[in-house]
Every structure is written in structure tokens, then in C-alpha cells.
Design a protein around this motif. Structure first.
Motif: not given
Length: 125
Positions: A30-45, A55-68
Motif C-alpha cells: 500500500s502507498v499514499g498517493d499515485g506517484s508512490e504507486a507508479l514507483e512501486a509498480l515499476a519496482q515490482a516489475r 486498487l486506487t482512490d480517484i482523489l489523491m494528492p500529487v497524482m490522482d487515480g485516473v492519471s495513475l
């Protein structure tokens, strides 16, 4: 068991979802925003252990769920993506993204609904 990444900026909601999915037998990060999620996804790959579902929330700071979702789908086309939101008007932001968004979960949701909907997405329903 699936590898799931949860991107949610509300710590209590993120913790609830993580525990619920772990209880259902999934490996969950789990991560707290879209930017962290993108980084975690890349590291796992890069480590050869890609996630099965985001599974992502739509409204988040830094990067929202739709952009993510758009960036994650570009980088990992086989990744299943679910959005969640507490605001029904936010569902409209995902309109037209049917090719990459597998489901949209409205908050509040029950533990059973979460687990059932996740399983349906993982099974391709």
C-alpha cells in the motif's frame, strides 16, 4: 492469491483495505498517493514480481487515480485496475476508460463487497 497494490491517501481506509485483502489471502502493498504507486509498480516489475491488480482512490494528492491508471496501463497493459471513490460525481472522470478500468467501487463499502468485487476483477468477470 494475487499481488495487489492499494493506493489510498486516507491512512485508516488504506489500513482497512490492506488488512481485508490480506485476510482474503492476497499479498498486499500500500502507498499514499499515485506517484508512490507508479514507483512501486515499476519496482515490482523490475524485480520480476509484477502486481496483478491496482486498487486506487480517484482523489489523491500529487497524482490522482485516473492519471495513475492511465500511466499504469501504459506501462503494464495486463495489470487489472480498479478505482474507488467516495464521491459519485468522480465516477464520471473514469468515463471512456473502460478499456483499462475493470471496476469502480463506491465508498463506503463493506468488507464482503470489497473482497467479492476484487475477486470478480481478478477472475476477469
Amino acid at each position: 492469491m494475487a499481488r495487489i497494490l492499494v493506493a489510498e491517501d486516507e491512512p485508516s481506509v488504506r489500513s482497512f483495505i490492506t488488512r481485508a485483502l490480506q485476510g482474503a489471502g492476497h499479498e498486499v502493498g500500500s502507498v499514499g498517493d499515485g506517484s508512490e504507486a507508479l514507483e512501486a509498480l515499476a519496482q515490482a516489475r523490475q524485480a520480476g514480481r509484477p502486481h496483478d491488480l491496482l486498487l486506487t482512490d480517484i482523489l489523491m494528492p500529487v497524482m490522482d487515480g485516473v492519471s495513475l491508471a492511465l500511466l499504469a496501463a501504459r506501462d503494464a497493459p495486463s495489470l487489472r485496475i480498479m478505482l474507488m471513490t467516495g464521491y459519485s460525481d468522480q465516477r464520471e472522470r473514469a468515463h471512456g476508460l473502460d478499456a483499462i478500468i475493470h471496476d469502480i467501487l463506491l465508498k463506503p463499502f463493506t468488507l464482503d463487497e470489497l473482497v467479492t468485487r476484487i475477486q470478480a476483477v481478478l477472475e476477469g468477470a
